[in-house]
Design an enzyme around this catalytic site. Sequence first.
Site, PDB file in Angstrom:
ATOM      1  CG  ASP A  13      -1.758  -1.235   1.361  1.00 38.71           C
ATOM      2  OD1 ASP A  13      -2.380  -1.648   0.374  1.00 38.71           O
ATOM      3  OD2 ASP A  13      -1.743  -1.831   2.460  1.00 38.71           O
ATOM      4  CE  LYS A  16       3.406  -2.419  -4.562  1.00 37.31           C
ATOM      5  NZ  LYS A  16       2.871  -2.074  -3.222  1.00 37.31           N
ATOM      6  N   GLY A  40      -4.285  -3.956  -4.882  1.00 39.97           N
ATOM      7  CA  GLY A  40      -5.012  -2.881  -5.541  1.00 39.97           C
ATOM      8  C   GLY A  40      -4.103  -1.689  -5.762  1.00 39.97           C
TER       9      GLY A  40
END
Length: 433
Positions: A13, A16, A40
């Site tokens: 998280d 990226k 995600g």
Amino acid sequence: MANIIVVGAQWGDEGKGKIVDLLTNDADVVARFQGGPNAGHTVVINNEKFILHLIPSGILHRDKICIIGNGVVVDPAELIAEMDGLRQRGISVDKNLFLSKNAHLIMPYHKAIDRESEKAKGKKSIGTTGRGIGPTYVDKMSRAGIRVADLIEPDTFREKLVSNLTGVNYILKNLYKADGFDADAIFHEYMGYTERLLPFIEDTAVFLNRLIDDRKKVLFEGAQGTLLDIDHGTYPYVTSSNAIAGGACTGLGIGPTRIDGVIGVMKAYTTRVGSGPFPTELKEGLGLSLREKGGEYGATTGRPRRCGWLDVVSVKHSVMINGLTGIAMTKLDVLDGLDKIRVCVAYSYKGKRIETMPIELKIMEQCEPIYEELNGWNESTIGIKDFASLPQKAKDYIKFIEGLLGVGIDIISTGQKREETIILKNPFREYKR
């Protein structure tokens, strides 16, 4: 010319997606090498937010080749839904996306086992997303996996499916007291996916190596983060694949001599989702404030992230494991307005100072952070695009972190948008073959 890996330097998280999207401007190819739809990546372009789970972030650039490598585990229903969703928003997903024949398929029973296993563990649960990632990798390692290539051979697919369901249904019914699965129903469902996915299926190892031979510039995209790596993370509170730079080689079928640099992405503070040790966690007050200000909720699950001060000990571990040649720092702006900012420079364990991350879980759980305190800045850094315009105390913070890590912070994100970024060094222009 360069081939660059982008990995997370913390517990995932880190942002990226934005960094990959940014660097894609200078790349010809973006290749994802591990993980699954439990990841995600969020990218904001012209105030429009895109959340990608399986498809590389480079898909948002019309002229780039995107590859889903053999190290990725693929839920075909989710991949098709993601492709359709992008098309509806005007993003081309046709001749620019390639799916490895060697990638393993997430099956409905993998998700069921994932959910039931987590429920059975109770308070000792790992905190998975329930999307079947772990059980899919288990089948892969036990040589019972079903690959994308098997979709092209219906008889092979059915044979493997029937064989697997014999054991799976027994476990679901007898161990977890849950419903089993019907082979015919799954077979027909997945054969339906085959028609949609067939144009994208490729021997991506051969394809990618040929692109490199043709001197195309490749950006290798990782998911999760180094501290969630199955071998080098805070085991067992980790993901099920190699999220480190070395995973790019095994997850795509390219040799290490074809890689020119590794960029680690880290936040200006630290977050973590799910269970596991987190020495610098702030459970009340400022921790909750960082969560709200930084929008620290999972892009895939919506789960709130645990927040805390920057842990340099763990990031130094990432520098070593990945051989980082540069760092991208995200969410500097979230620290705006703080009078004092703390940085964990070492751990204390039973009165002893520790400067490397312990392997033993019980030791890591008992480590207390040793902090150094810096002055904060009361000015806004949101949207600043050049280093000289940053508040002096923000510059001091960045230089302090660089000194501790021994690696340059080459990219600094000052907001969600693509253009809200300071680029001190572009790895594609720094490394030459």
